[in-house]
Design a protein around this motif. Structure first.
Motif, PDB file in Angstrom:
ATOM      1  N   GLY A  51       0.795  -1.216   0.000  1.00 61.29           N
ATOM      2  CA  GLY A  51       0.000   0.000   0.000  1.00 61.29           C
ATOM      3  C   GLY A  51       0.827   1.265   0.000  1.00 61.29           C
ATOM      4  N   SER A  52       2.089   1.160   0.398  1.00 60.00           N
ATOM      5  CA  SER A  52       2.969   2.321   0.413  1.00 60.00           C
ATOM      6  C   SER A  52       3.549   2.625  -0.961  1.00 60.00           C
ATOM      7  CB  SER A  52       4.114   2.097   1.406  1.00 60.00           C
ATOM      8  OG  SER A  52       4.961   3.211   1.461  1.00 60.00           O
ATOM      9  N   ILE A  53       3.637   1.619  -1.828  1.00 61.55           N
ATOM     10  CA  ILE A  53       4.268   1.832  -3.138  1.00 61.55           C
ATOM     11  C   ILE A  53       3.301   1.637  -4.299  1.00 61.55           C
ATOM     12  CG2 ILE A  53       6.547   1.178  -2.279  1.00 61.55           C
ATOM     13  CD1 ILE A  53       6.156  -1.565  -3.620  1.00 61.55           C
ATOM     14  N   GLY A  54       2.005   1.489  -3.991  1.00 64.26           N
ATOM     15  CA  GLY A  54       1.018   1.342  -5.056  1.00 64.26           C
ATOM     16  C   GLY A  54       1.129   0.035  -5.795  1.00 64.26           C
ATOM     17  N   ALA A  55       1.365  -1.049  -5.071  1.00 65.14           N
ATOM     18  CA  ALA A  55       1.523  -2.368  -5.682  1.00 65.14           C
ATOM     19  C   ALA A  55       0.573  -3.351  -5.016  1.00 65.14           C
ATOM     20  CB  ALA A  55       2.964  -2.848  -5.542  1.00 65.14           C
ATOM     21  N   SER A  56       0.581  -4.585  -5.492  1.00 63.58           N
ATOM     22  CA  SER A  56      -0.230  -5.633  -4.889  1.00 63.58           C
ATOM     23  C   SER A  56       0.593  -6.400  -3.860  1.00 63.58           C
ATOM     24  CB  SER A  56      -0.726  -6.605  -5.959  1.00 63.58           C
ATOM     25  OG  SER A  56       0.363  -7.321  -6.514  1.00 63.58           O
TER      26      SER A  56
END
Length: 236
Positions: free
Chosen positions: A190-195
């Motif tokens: 959630g911090s890097i915009g990933a799954s």
């Protein structure tokens, strides 16, 4: 002698917490307006969308700030710890809370009713300016991070996140740099915009290369030099 909240130097940035920006007398007066509250790990201090009733001054322990989108995706926005203020935006604007703040470890905080908080700022212009400065520093830091991440692939963003955590929340042990704030794979995603699946895949790769060692909610960075190369060169 400087007290526990004193700044280490004249420069202020987003890493300098709110209480450390205040003069001792202002800090003592503000804390004196509130009541102590304790939170166990994984319990929320504040909830997204709730109406504001108070702000929290964190005295001990670390928290995560998250926001959930309409589709259920949860983004990790920030980590807040000793000396930080949370919930101030809703208190000042009257809008519902824009994020959830959750304890990552035992947290001691002081809750100040938002009416008292507003009156204190009205009567203490210097404190109000320090709060405005903090908001500006946080906005600049978020803008800088978005700009940096926009030019990176997920792999590079993850390496940058680990280096950032090592700088701000790392301590050296016999192996390397241990991260002192326990974040789950979902929280890192959630911090890097990933799954979560992508973060898990990257961790498997980094463990296999001897770059990190992981346990249950624990991580030691063994080779930060490799993470720096990933960020700088985008190596495959």
């Amino acid at each position: 002698m400087a007290d526990a909240w004193s700044m280490s130097g004249p420069e202020l940035d987003d890493r300098v917490p709110f209480l450390a920006r205040l003069e001792r007398t202002d800090r003592t007066a503000l804390i004196g307006l509130g009541r102590e509250m304790r939170f166990e790990p994984r319990l929320p201090l504040l909830r997204q969308h709730e109406p504001s009733s108070h702000v929290l001054l964190i005295r001990r322990g670390w928290t995560k700030v998250t926001a959930t989108a309409a589709n259920g995706y949860e983004a990790l926005l920030a980590l807040r710890g000793p000396g930080d203020v949370v919930g101030e935006s809703a208190a000042l604007t009257g809008h519902p809370r824009s994020a959830t703040v959750t304890a990552l470890e035992p947290v001691l905080a002081v809750a100040v009713d938002h009416d008292r908080f507003q009156r204190f700022l009205s009567d203490s212009p210097q404190v109000a300016l320090r709060l405005l400065s903090l908001a500006s520093d946080r906005t600049r830091a978020a803008d800088r991070r978005r700009l940096e991440f926009a030019s990176m692939r997920v792999r590079e963003r993850f390496a940058a996140l680990l280096l950032e955590l090592a700088r701000s929340h790392g301590r050296r042990n016999g192996q390397g740099i241990e991260l002192t704030v326990p974040l789950s794979k979902q929280e890192m995603a959630g911090s890097i915009g990933a799954s979560r699946e992508m973060v898990n895949k990257l961790l498997v790769e980094l463990r296999g290369r001897g770059v990190v060692a992981t346990g249950r909610r624990s991580m030691v960075i063994l080779r930060p030099d490799t993470l720096r190369r990933i960020c700088a060169e985008g190596e495959r």
